[in-house]
Write a protein that holds these residues in place. Structure first.
Motif, PDB file in Angstrom:
ATOM      1  N   VAL A   1       0.873  -1.153  -0.105  1.00 34.88           N
ATOM      2  CA  VAL A   1      -0.095  -0.340  -0.025  1.00 34.88           C
ATOM      3  C   VAL A   1       0.984   1.292  -0.011  1.00 34.88           C
ATOM      4  O   VAL A   1       1.739   1.417   0.802  1.00 34.88           O
ATOM      5  CB  VAL A   1      -0.773  -0.014   1.204  1.00 34.88           C
ATOM      6  N   HIS A   2       0.736   2.003  -0.882  1.00 34.48           N
ATOM      7  CA  HIS A   2       1.545   3.083  -1.134  1.00 34.48           C
ATOM      8  C   HIS A   2       0.763   4.432  -0.393  1.00 34.48           C
ATOM      9  O   HIS A   2      -0.360   4.560  -0.405  1.00 34.48           O
ATOM     10  CB  HIS A   2       1.753   3.593  -2.726  1.00 34.48           C
ATOM     11  N   ARG A   3       1.689   5.350   0.241  1.00 33.74           N
ATOM     12  CA  ARG A   3       1.184   6.463   0.722  1.00 33.74           C
ATOM     13  C   ARG A   3       1.591   7.769   0.154  1.00 33.74           C
ATOM     14  O   ARG A   3       2.788   7.893  -0.527  1.00 33.74           O
ATOM     15  CB  ARG A   3       1.501   6.552   2.128  1.00 33.74           C
ATOM     16  N   GLU A   4       0.737   8.814   0.134  1.00 33.43           N
ATOM     17  CA  GLU A   4       1.290  10.196  -0.288  1.00 33.43           C
ATOM     18  C   GLU A   4       2.306  10.771   0.748  1.00 33.43           C
ATOM     19  O   GLU A   4       2.265  10.369   1.726  1.00 33.43           O
ATOM     20  CB  GLU A   4      -0.010  11.138  -0.284  1.00 33.43           C
ATOM     21  N   GLY A   5       3.064  11.745   0.033  1.00 30.26           N
ATOM     22  CA  GLY A   5       3.982  12.280   0.729  1.00 30.26           C
ATOM     23  C   GLY A   5       5.515  12.339   0.208  1.00 30.26           C
ATOM     24  O   GLY A   5       5.703  11.396  -0.423  1.00 30.26           O
ATOM     25  N   GLY A   6       6.177  13.072   0.763  1.00 31.81           N
ATOM     26  CA  GLY A   6       7.708  13.040   0.144  1.00 31.81           C
ATOM     27  C   GLY A   6       8.352  11.650   0.470  1.00 31.81           C
ATOM     28  O   GLY A   6       7.999  11.046   1.450  1.00 31.81           O
ATOM     29  N   HIS A   7       9.467  11.554  -0.203  1.00 30.57           N
ATOM     30  CA  HIS A   7      10.527  10.427   0.125  1.00 30.57           C
ATOM     31  C   HIS A   7       9.521   8.992   0.115  1.00 30.57           C
ATOM     32  O   HIS A   7       9.539   8.305   1.196  1.00 30.57           O
ATOM     33  CB  HIS A   7      11.063  10.602   1.310  1.00 30.57           C
ATOM     34  N   GLY A   8       8.888   8.845  -1.012  1.00 31.93           N
ATOM     35  CA  GLY A   8       7.879   7.659  -0.817  1.00 31.93           C
ATOM     36  C   GLY A   8       6.866   7.273   0.135  1.00 31.93           C
ATOM     37  O   GLY A   8       6.740   6.302   0.352  1.00 31.93           O
ATOM     38  N   GLY A   9       6.271   8.543   0.302  1.00 37.16           N
ATOM     39  CA  GLY A   9       5.510   8.390   1.630  1.00 37.16           C
ATOM     40  C   GLY A   9       5.945   8.381   3.060  1.00 37.16           C
ATOM     41  O   GLY A   9       5.260   8.311   3.930  1.00 37.16           O
ATOM     42  N   GLY A  10       7.195   8.481   3.066  1.00 41.33           N
ATOM     43  CA  GLY A  10       7.803   8.272   4.445  1.00 41.33           C
ATOM     44  C   GLY A  10       7.815   9.614   5.258  1.00 41.33           C
ATOM     45  O   GLY A  10       7.957   9.446   6.375  1.00 41.33           O
ATOM     46  N   ASP A  11       8.037  10.834   4.735  1.00 40.72           N
ATOM     47  CA  ASP A  11       7.985  11.897   5.448  1.00 40.72           C
ATOM     48  C   ASP A  11       6.902  12.258   6.466  1.00 40.72           C
ATOM     49  O   ASP A  11       7.078  12.517   7.569  1.00 40.72           O
ATOM     50  CB  ASP A  11       8.004  13.211   4.630  1.00 40.72           C
TER      51      ASP A  11
END
Length: 445
Positions: free
Chosen positions: A364-374
């Motif tokens: 499951v991918h997430r929004e946000g910088g650095h691949g959703g990590g930030d």
């Protein structure tokens, strides 16, 4: 009671990654009380971005003690130029304050050792913001290794690619001077070394590498003219520069701004700093760092890393394979698909058991910088680490030290044409790394 934060280094990263969430998302429990920087213009930039925050105290680069006395912070955020990190991290620890610092933690193995020792003598602790750990793909890989799907890790292949848009940005800015950044084997590659250290839970022991300046600097093959002192926004040779032409329309008002400048980019060829321009020519003879590395790193658990990074390629991303006694995983990432000149697939993880059928894992991918990590990193920084995870994820001073030491060992190996041990870079080992890289949950010391 709100936790009080002061920022040392009012950079673009400081404004977007730290000041903004403190003043918005986490304002119920966090308060920004002080700013420190060498350039008064950066305080004006802060006030223009956050006009309702006119009363926050501002301090010059030599007024750290005064800032602490007057603003009484609980946490110091260090987000300025890399060569300033050690000064403020150690000063904060001497005041028994916690520290959140941008990567790289410092620029030399010597300073890494000083920070690790200072933390041991302090009531404060250091957190290094390695946001790559938090990307959903990366946490899934960590979980698979902890579950034993690969067995004992034997080797890692990691090839990292930066495109001509992102890669060239480091050569426009202060990063291009080794004294200020430690070179890209430290400024950038510590991200990658920390990720591998964390995934496999082993300590780096020795590195051997080659490196070169292939694309940028005065001898770069795409240099339209050997002439120092040029700036992209005023250069008369932009139409003859392939790097500029690739990402900029001829009409100045359609200019694509560098992704590391964002809203801090030039307005009518003026930058919001007193004595610094982040649009320096990528072919200047001042550049004294490499843009290409290959390296082998040996770990104390027997694993071997085969690593490469290139800062001038047609697309951005990485190719990863991790091998173990029970199987192998592979994953390919295309970063910034909008800049990639061909269709790119969604990143998955391919798992190959040593004896069995291949599995493809969709994360499951997430929004946000650095691949959703930030966003996940920010929650842990400002709300406390999520202890439901079965592994530690926030990086500490020792993690930061080993990533920097690996980067310095890589560069020293390039220059000295020999294997370089991590112990000689750090002036001895830091055995507590085994605790910080273990699979046990919970953060802190």
């Amino acid at each position: 009671m709100k936790k009080r934060y002061a920022i040392c280094g009012v950079s673009g990263r400081a404004l977007g990654m730290f000041a903004k969430p403190i003043l918005s998302t986490f304002s119920g429990s966090c308060e920004l009380v002080g700013l420190l920087d060498r350039d008064q213009a950066r305080f004006e930039l802060f006030r223009s971005r956050f006009p309702e925050q006119q009363e926050i105290g501002t301090y010059s680069e030599h007024e750290f003690d005064r800032m602490v006395k007057e603003t009484r912070p609980d946490v110091i955020i260090v987000a300025g130029r890399d060569d300033t990190h050690a000064r403020y991290i150690i000063a904060a620890l001497e005041h028994d304050l916690d520290v959140i610092t941008e990567k790289p933690m410092v620029t030399t193995g010597e300073d890494a050792r000083r920070v690790a020792d200072a933390e041991q003598a302090s009531k404060g602790k250091v957190t290094v913001t390695f946001n790559y750990r938090y990307a959903p793909i990366h946490t899934k890989i960590k979980e698979m290794i902890l579950e034993g799907k690969l067995g004992r890790i034997t080797s890692i292949d990691l090839n990292w690619y930066l495109d001509t848009y992102h890669g060239s940005s480091y050569f426009k800015r202060w990063n291009r001077v080794r004294e200020l950044s430690g070179g890209l084997s430290i400024h950038k590659c510590t991200h990658h070394f920390d990720l591998v250290n964390w995934w496999i839970g082993q300590q780096p022991v020795e590195a051997f590498s080659y490196g070169a300046l292939n694309y940028y600097g005065a001898e770069g093959e795409a240099n339209p003219k050997k002439e120092d002192g040029r700036f992209c926004s005023t250069c008369e040779l932009t139409e003859e520069c392939d790097y500029y032409s690739r990402w900029n329309a001829r009409s100045k008002n359609l200019q694509v701004q560098d992704d590391h400048l964002g809203s801090l980019g030039a307005v009518k060829n003026k930058f919001p700093y007193s004595d610094y321009r982040p649009d320096q020519c990528i072919f200047d003879s001042q550049i004294d760092i490499e843009d290409t590395y290959t390296a082998t790193v040996r770990y104390n658990g027997g694993a071997l890393l085969s690593y490469s990074v290139n800062f001038s390629l047609p697309y951005e991303g990485y190719r990863l394979a991790i091998n173990g006694t029970k199987g192998r995983i592979e994953s390919v990432e295309y970063h910034m698909p909008s800049r990639t000149p061909f269709p790119t697939p969604v990143q998955t993880i391919d798992y190959f058991p040593l004896f069995g059928s291949k599995e493809t894992i969709h994360v499951v991918h997430r929004e946000g910088g650095h691949g959703g990590g930030d966003p996940l990193l920010l929650e842990d920084l400002f709300m406390g680490e999520d202890r439901r995870r079965p592994y530690r994820i926030l990086s500490g001073a020792v993690d930061g030290a080993y990533s920097v030491a690996t980067g310095e060992a890589v560069w020293r190996s390039v220059k000295e044409h020999r294997p370089v041990t991590i112990a000689e870079v750090l002036g001895g080992g830091l055995p507590q790394l085994e605790l910080s890289l273990s699979g046990k949950g919970g953060g802190g010391r």
